[in-house]
Design a protein around this motif. Structure first.
Motif, PDB file in Angstrom:
ATOM      1  N   LEU A 113      44.302   3.047   1.791  1.00  0.00           N
ATOM      2  CA  LEU A 113      43.964   3.815   2.995  1.00  0.00           C
ATOM      3  C   LEU A 113      43.536   5.232   2.629  1.00  0.00           C
ATOM      4  O   LEU A 113      42.530   5.746   3.156  1.00  0.00           O
ATOM      5  N   LEU A 114      44.259   5.867   1.728  1.00  0.00           N
ATOM      6  CA  LEU A 114      43.918   7.236   1.333  1.00  0.00           C
ATOM      7  C   LEU A 114      42.583   7.284   0.599  1.00  0.00           C
ATOM      8  O   LEU A 114      41.793   8.217   0.780  1.00  0.00           O
ATOM      9  N   GLU A 115      42.299   6.286  -0.231  1.00  0.00           N
ATOM     10  CA  GLU A 115      40.992   6.213  -0.892  1.00  0.00           C
ATOM     11  C   GLU A 115      39.884   6.106   0.156  1.00  0.00           C
ATOM     12  O   GLU A 115      38.836   6.772   0.050  1.00  0.00           O
ATOM     13  N   HIS A 116      40.091   5.286   1.166  1.00  0.00           N
ATOM     14  CA  HIS A 116      39.108   5.122   2.243  1.00  0.00           C
ATOM     15  C   HIS A 116      38.876   6.443   2.969  1.00  0.00           C
ATOM     16  O   HIS A 116      37.726   6.812   3.269  1.00  0.00           O
ATOM     17  N   ILE A 117      39.949   7.166   3.238  1.00  0.00           N
ATOM     18  CA  ILE A 117      39.823   8.444   3.949  1.00  0.00           C
ATOM     19  C   ILE A 117      39.067   9.458   3.107  1.00  0.00           C
ATOM     20  O   ILE A 117      38.143  10.134   3.592  1.00  0.00           O
ATOM     21  N   VAL A 118      39.423   9.594   1.832  1.00  0.00           N
ATOM     22  CA  VAL A 118      38.763  10.576   0.971  1.00  0.00           C
ATOM     23  C   VAL A 118      37.280  10.255   0.818  1.00  0.00           C
ATOM     24  O   VAL A 118      36.413  11.138   0.910  1.00  0.00           O
ATOM     25  N   ALA A 119      36.967   8.986   0.575  1.00  0.00           N
ATOM     26  CA  ALA A 119      35.569   8.591   0.413  1.00  0.00           C
ATOM     27  C   ALA A 119      34.772   8.893   1.680  1.00  0.00           C
ATOM     28  O   ALA A 119      33.616   9.328   1.609  1.00  0.00           O
ATOM     29  N   GLY A 123      31.772  11.558   2.323  1.00  0.00           N
ATOM     30  CA  GLY A 123      30.591  10.732   2.510  1.00  0.00           C
ATOM     31  C   GLY A 123      30.033  10.873   3.908  1.00  0.00           C
ATOM     32  O   GLY A 123      29.595  11.947   4.321  1.00  0.00           O
ATOM     33  N   GLU A 124      30.114   9.805   4.688  1.00  0.00           N
ATOM     34  CA  GLU A 124      29.489   9.790   6.005  1.00  0.00           C
ATOM     35  C   GLU A 124      30.319  10.449   7.098  1.00  0.00           C
ATOM     36  O   GLU A 124      29.820  10.673   8.201  1.00  0.00           O
ATOM     37  N   ALA A 125      31.585  10.707   6.858  1.00  0.00           N
ATOM     38  CA  ALA A 125      32.479  11.362   7.826  1.00  0.00           C
ATOM     39  C   ALA A 125      32.566  10.577   9.128  1.00  0.00           C
ATOM     40  O   ALA A 125      32.616  11.149  10.221  1.00  0.00           O
ATOM     41  N   LYS A 126      32.622   9.263   9.050  1.00  0.00           N
ATOM     42  CA  LYS A 126      32.722   8.425  10.241  1.00  0.00           C
ATOM     43  C   LYS A 126      34.068   8.602  10.946  1.00  0.00           C
ATOM     44  O   LYS A 126      34.167   8.477  12.173  1.00  0.00           O
ATOM     45  N   LEU A 127      35.113   8.878  10.184  1.00  0.00           N
ATOM     46  CA  LEU A 127      36.425   9.043  10.798  1.00  0.00           C
ATOM     47  C   LEU A 127      36.466  10.269  11.704  1.00  0.00           C
ATOM     48  O   LEU A 127      37.140  10.263  12.752  1.00  0.00           O
ATOM     49  N   VAL A 128      35.755  11.306  11.318  1.00  0.00           N
ATOM     50  CA  VAL A 128      35.646  12.483  12.181  1.00  0.00           C
ATOM     51  C   VAL A 128      34.805  12.146  13.403  1.00  0.00           C
ATOM     52  O   VAL A 128      35.128  12.516  14.541  1.00  0.00           O
ATOM     53  N   MET A 148      31.925  19.119  -3.447  1.00  0.00           N
ATOM     54  CA  MET A 148      32.065  17.691  -3.728  1.00  0.00           C
ATOM     55  C   MET A 148      31.457  16.824  -2.627  1.00  0.00           C
ATOM     56  O   MET A 148      31.370  15.597  -2.789  1.00  0.00           O
ATOM     57  N   ALA A 149      31.040  17.430  -1.515  1.00  0.00           N
ATOM     58  CA  ALA A 149      30.486  16.660  -0.399  1.00  0.00           C
ATOM     59  C   ALA A 149      29.234  15.922  -0.848  1.00  0.00           C
ATOM     60  O   ALA A 149      28.331  16.493  -1.475  1.00  0.00           O
ATOM     61  N   MET A 151      28.984  13.684  -3.121  1.00  0.00           N
ATOM     62  CA  MET A 151      28.999  13.287  -4.529  1.00  0.00           C
ATOM     63  C   MET A 151      29.883  12.051  -4.702  1.00  0.00           C
ATOM     64  O   MET A 151      31.037  12.053  -4.322  1.00  0.00           O
ATOM     65  N   GLU A 152      29.313  11.008  -5.283  1.00  0.00           N
ATOM     66  CA  GLU A 152      30.098   9.817  -5.597  1.00  0.00           C
ATOM     67  C   GLU A 152      30.625   9.947  -7.013  1.00  0.00           C
ATOM     68  O   GLU A 152      29.862  10.086  -7.962  1.00  0.00           O
ATOM     69  N   PRO A 153      31.937   9.893  -7.184  1.00  0.00           N
ATOM     70  CA  PRO A 153      32.493  10.082  -8.528  1.00  0.00           C
ATOM     71  C   PRO A 153      32.133   8.914  -9.449  1.00  0.00           C
ATOM     72  O   PRO A 153      31.930   7.788  -8.977  1.00  0.00           O
ATOM     73  N   PRO A 154      32.040   9.163 -10.756  1.00  0.00           N
ATOM     74  CA  PRO A 154      31.797   8.079 -11.709  1.00  0.00           C
ATOM     75  C   PRO A 154      32.845   6.976 -11.563  1.00  0.00           C
ATOM     76  O   PRO A 154      34.039   7.254 -11.440  1.00  0.00           O
ATOM     77  N   GLY A 155      32.385   5.759 -11.561  1.00  0.00           N
ATOM     78  CA  GLY A 155      33.289   4.634 -11.331  1.00  0.00           C
ATOM     79  C   GLY A 155      33.441   4.300  -9.867  1.00  0.00           C
ATOM     80  O   GLY A 155      33.980   3.252  -9.521  1.00  0.00           O
ATOM     81  N   GLY A 156      32.964   5.197  -8.976  1.00  0.00           N
ATOM     82  CA  GLY A 156      32.958   4.922  -7.548  1.00  0.00           C
ATOM     83  C   GLY A 156      34.265   5.126  -6.822  1.00  0.00           C
ATOM     84  O   GLY A 156      34.366   4.880  -5.624  1.00  0.00           O
ATOM     85  N   ARG A 157      35.311   5.606  -7.530  1.00  0.00           N
ATOM     86  CA  ARG A 157      36.608   5.790  -6.887  1.00  0.00           C
ATOM     87  C   ARG A 157      37.054   7.238  -7.018  1.00  0.00           C
ATOM     88  O   ARG A 157      36.942   7.840  -8.090  1.00  0.00           O
ATOM     89  N   HIS A 158      37.614   7.798  -5.937  1.00  0.00           N
ATOM     90  CA  HIS A 158      38.132   9.162  -5.968  1.00  0.00           C
ATOM     91  C   HIS A 158      39.550   9.207  -6.529  1.00  0.00           C
ATOM     92  O   HIS A 158      39.950  10.198  -7.142  1.00  0.00           O
ATOM     93  N   LEU A 159      40.332   8.170  -6.292  1.00  0.00           N
ATOM     94  CA  LEU A 159      41.739   8.142  -6.690  1.00  0.00           C
ATOM     95  C   LEU A 159      41.945   7.119  -7.804  1.00  0.00           C
ATOM     96  O   LEU A 159      41.564   5.955  -7.669  1.00  0.00           O
ATOM     97  N   GLN A 160      42.548   7.574  -8.893  1.00  0.00           N
ATOM     98  CA  GLN A 160      42.906   6.700  -9.999  1.00  0.00           C
ATOM     99  C   GLN A 160      44.420   6.602 -10.182  1.00  0.00           C
ATOM    100  O   GLN A 160      44.914   5.609 -10.698  1.00  0.00           O
ATOM    101  N   PHE A 161      45.121   7.646  -9.766  1.00  0.00           N
ATOM    102  CA  PHE A 161      46.569   7.712  -9.999  1.00  0.00           C
ATOM    103  C   PHE A 161      47.186   8.485  -8.840  1.00  0.00           C
ATOM    104  O   PHE A 161      46.775   9.618  -8.557  1.00  0.00           O
ATOM    105  N   VAL A 162      48.165   7.880  -8.155  1.00  0.00           N
ATOM    106  CA  VAL A 162      48.767   8.511  -6.977  1.00  0.00           C
ATOM    107  C   VAL A 162      50.282   8.394  -7.062  1.00  0.00           C
ATOM    108  O   VAL A 162      50.825   7.556  -7.801  1.00  0.00           O
TER     109      VAL A 162
END
Length: 826
Positions: A113-119, A123-128, A148-149, A151-162
């Protein structure tokens, strides 16, 4: 018929049963042990403790604490310089494997869920757009990084470790107390806790079928490598430096995972790629697991005041050439205010409720929520919304509204009226308790649980089986009162099935054998070089003091040295900054002079030199053996007379020299350490020989020179006719077979510099090599009868020039050019 023997009073099961009965006789509602008293795992765990330590629980606590200290576990309170020992309880928190499955499912759901929110936010800011997140909540957060607006991070994921902090209520339900996304800390402490408990109570792992941590860390390493572009990536753990509050944990993690332990100045961005400055030139870095404030990562793109970041790092990330875990800006949902919106976002976006709910939260940036907080003020916690202290609150820690009274309440209400978006109200959570060992025995204390999740090689989340528990110092079970806790405990996930003995290390048949020890950053080489110099310098000064004390002050040591010889010893100490010139050379003045040189806080004394060496050791603990660090950290001796204290220090220096000579691998790091020792020892001899070996030198001078060079026995074995100037000078200055001589040091320096890497491929000697070869030629062709003070002054200047050449070539030099002629980037 045989009869069963009655259980002995020494039987561990007797002690365990008595501990449980006494503890649960004073039980609090919801205690994990007493509510799970039928689970045989708790009794088996306490039996194992009793089997090792007997009936004394305090012995178990001390045993575990010793293991934690041996491992090197420590932490630092913000604002403090010295580390504190990590406080570990001997009693782990036990969680059944079935219960843990539900917790793991909730952690994975929340991480997704947090990855979805950050992306979406970057990204498109659909949640807003849908009204699920107020725009001010995102863009007004100090954790939102505008560069960072888009920008897609390498590997496509913002979160690797939480990481997440969980609280268990009195009825057994779990809730999320806090999210940690920017630079989650604590995984190393969980690893070290498990290691200390396993060493103290070796049978516990197998007896309780405890799940291991190694598969989790292996998955994380595979996950971050899979996001990189190169097949065999070089991964670094980026630390703020040794004054970070969790530096010891970071060093342990880097060593365990095989990551390069780097600081910002170690790294350089060049042509949209990231490099680490090493003794062999710039080497490519493919991924960084960072533990610094994301706003400080790049002073060009983010906070321009940052002194610990890497200029151009965000450009390298934008080009897709470095993975940063977690991506800068990913910490936006970490704000306490976000907890007010997560349940609704989860229900709307996934069609499911949160498996593990967070504590009820109201963000005062919305009118209805602010009114609700004010109306129920005394029954809520009032805290900062975005992790920064608002004007109306004293400190960062949330406080119960009922405890905010008088002028403090008026000040808070006034500021809440001006800037309501800076505040949140939260329910007051009550926690379960668990057993912890105190001087009173086994007592109940509230706890929270930090759990970790990391992406594996397939991109899916893996949850660490366990984590670590933080235990409150008082019996009050309110989470707000417990705060950060005073103790930690291992968290063991227990099941019915045996757990395979999995290790992070690959099998011996699958790993590719290599004898190259790996990349050595320039900063680390610099540290090892100066660690060697400081240790040798401290030992040389101590030797001067011991010669002075043993031959002129101690009445039992025989006749005193000649006054001129004493004066020359005093001169060496003064030239080195160990003490100021004494008024005279009488006994009382010399005693005070020696004491100053040994332990003064205001001069370049032995104590001060030791402090410098100790500081370097703390910053290099990922590469130094625990015994070496322990000797560096040992307190300065204070018991006994000066000769006793000096003797104690001498033995410590000898132990350090022995460890470096016999236990350090012959890597480039060792070469720099020994190179520093050799240069410093050569400088000592270059100063001592002209002082005590001049043509006018008397027997006291020559004997002192042999003492300073630790060559008395060598001389006596070689020359039976008595002491004479020329053979003494030859032995301590020119004899390549004497390991304390000037010539021996120069030969070792040449060997080290020939073995270290060069930048060019033209086969020509570099500047530092040329300097050493010239100096070696000068020494090897010298004759003791023709050596004079100007010659030794010239040698001293050449040694300083050589040291500078080594520094220019191998160490960080601030604004040095990133590329040198003929250098290959790898």
């Amino acid at each position: 018929m045989a009869t069963l023997a009655a259980p002995s009073l020494l039987d561990p099961s007797i002690h365990a049963a008595r501990w449980i009965a006494d503890y649960c006789g004073r039980r609090q509602p919801g205690d994990v042990l007493c509510s799970d008293i039928g689970n045989p795992a708790w009794a088996a765990m306490l039996e194992e403790i009793a089997n090792v330590t007997g009936e004394e629980l305090t012995e178990a606590r001390e045993r575990v604490q010793r293991q934690a200290e041996d491992i090197g576990t420590g932490f630092r309170i913000a604002g403090e310089i010295e580390e504190r020992p990590w406080p570990l309880s001997p009693v782990p928190l036990l969680i059944d494997a079935e219960e843990w499955k539900g917790i793991s499912a909730g952690i994975v759901q929340r991480a997704d869920l947090l990855e979805h929110i950050v992306a979406d936010l970057y990204g498109e800011a659909k949640l807003v757009e849908k009204g699920l997140i107020p725009a001010a909540l995102a863009t007004g957060s100090p954790f939102y990084l505008r560069p960072m607006a888009g920008m897609e991070p390498p590997g496509g994921r913002h979160l690797q470790f939480v990481a997440f902090d969980l609280g268990r209520g009195p009825t057994g339900e779990w809730r999320v107390l806090a999210d940690h996304l920017r630079g989650p800390a604590g995984a190393g402490y969980a690893l070290e806790n498990r290691l200390a408990i396993s060493r103290a109570f070796g049978g516990m792992q197998a007896k309780l079928n405890i799940e291991r941590h190694a598969p989790f860390f292996a998955a994380f390493r595979e996950g971050i490598a899979a996001a990189c572009r190169r097949a065999e990536p070089r991964i670094g753990l980026l630390t703020p430096g040794r004054y970070s509050i969790s530096y010891a944990e970071q060093a342990h993690l880097a060593r365990y995972l095989g990551f390069l332990f780097v600081e910002g100045p170690d790294l350089a961005a060049l042509e949209d790629k990231l490099y680490v400055r090493t003794i062999g030139g710039l080497k490519r870095i493919d991924a960084l697991w960072h533990r610094i404030d994301p706003r400080l990562l790049d002073p060009l793109a983010l906070d321009s005041h940052s002194q610990i970041g890497v200029p151009g790092l965000i450009d390298v990330m934008a080009a897709g050439n470095v993975v940063i875990a977690n991506a800068p800006g990913a910490g936006v949902p970490e704000s306490p205010a976000f907890a007010a919106f997560l349940p609704r976002i989860c229900a709307r976006e996934t069609g499911r409720d949160l498996i593990i709910p967070n504590i009820a939260t109201w963000w005062c940036g919305q009118d209805r929520a602010r009114k609700a907080v004010i109306e129920d003020f005394d029954n809520l916690l009032i805290g900062p919304a975005f992790g920064t202290q608002p004007l109306g609150l004293d400190g960062m820690t949330p406080r119960p509204g009922a405890e905010i009274t008088g002028d403090a309440r008026k000040r808070l209400f006034d500021d809440m009226e001006r800037r309501p978006q800076d505040y949140v109200g939260q329910e007051i959570v009550r926690l379960s308790t668990m057993p912890v060992v105190t001087d009173e025995g086994l007592v109940a204390r509230p706890f929270t649980l930090r759990v970790f999740a990391a992406r594996g090689g397939d991109g899916n989340w893996t949850v660490m089986p366990g984590g670590f528990a933080r235990i409150g110092a008082e019996a009050d079970v309110r989470a707000s009162v417990m705060g950060e806790g005073n103790w930690s405990a291992d968290v063991a996930i227990c099941g019915d099935e045996p757990v395979p003995a999995v290790s992070l290390l690959p099998s011996t048949d699958s790993i590719h054998v290599r004898r190259n020890p790996g990349t050595l950053p320039s900063r680390v080489a610099d540290n090892f070089f100066w660690l060697g110099r400081y240790l040798e310098r401290g030992e040389a000064l101590l030797n001067i003091i011991r010669v002075m004390l043993g031959n002129s002050i101690d009445a039992d040591a025989g006749g005193a040295l000649d006054a001129d010889t004493i004066g020359r010893l005093v001169g060496l100490v003064i030239d080195g900054g160990g003490a100021k010139k004494p008024a005279n050379l009488k006994r009382a003045e010399l005693i005070q002079f020696a004491r100053t040189a040994l332990e003064s806080e205001e001069t370049h004394s032995v104590r001060a030199i030791n402090r410098l060496a100790r500081g370097i050791g703390k910053g290099s603990r990922d590469r130094l053996a625990a015994d070496f660090v322990r000797l560096l950290d040992a307190p300065f001796p204070t018991r006994g007379g000066m000769l006793d204290r000096a003797g104690s220090l001498q033995r410590r220096y000898a132990a350090l020299a022995g460890l470096s000579a016999e236990h350090m691998g012959r890597t480039a790091a060792w070469r720099f350490h020994d190179l520093g020792r050799r240069i410093e020892r050569a400088l000592t001899m270059a100063r001592a020989v002209p002082a005590f070996g001049s043509p006018s030198a008397g027997s006291d001078d020559l004997s002192t020179l042999l003492d300073l060079a630790d060559s008395q026995i060598s001389y006596r074995q070689r020359y039976l006719t008595g002491i004479a100037r020329v053979p003494v000078v030859d032995l301590v200055a020119l004899d390549p077979g004497n390991p304390r001589s000037l010539a021996y040091q120069i030969e070792r320096i040449v060997e080290h510099l020939r073995a270290l890497p060069v930048l060019g491929d033209d086969g020509m000697e570099e500047a530092q090599q040329t300097e050493a070869i010239k100096l070696n030629a000068m020494i090897s062709t010298a004759n003791a009868t023709r050596l004079s003070e100007p010659v030794f002054k010239n040698i001293e200047r050449r040694l300083y020039s050589l040291s500078d050449a080594v520094a220019r070539r191998y160490f960080l030099q601030g604004a040095e050019p990133l590329r040198s002629p003929g250098m290959t980037l790898a």
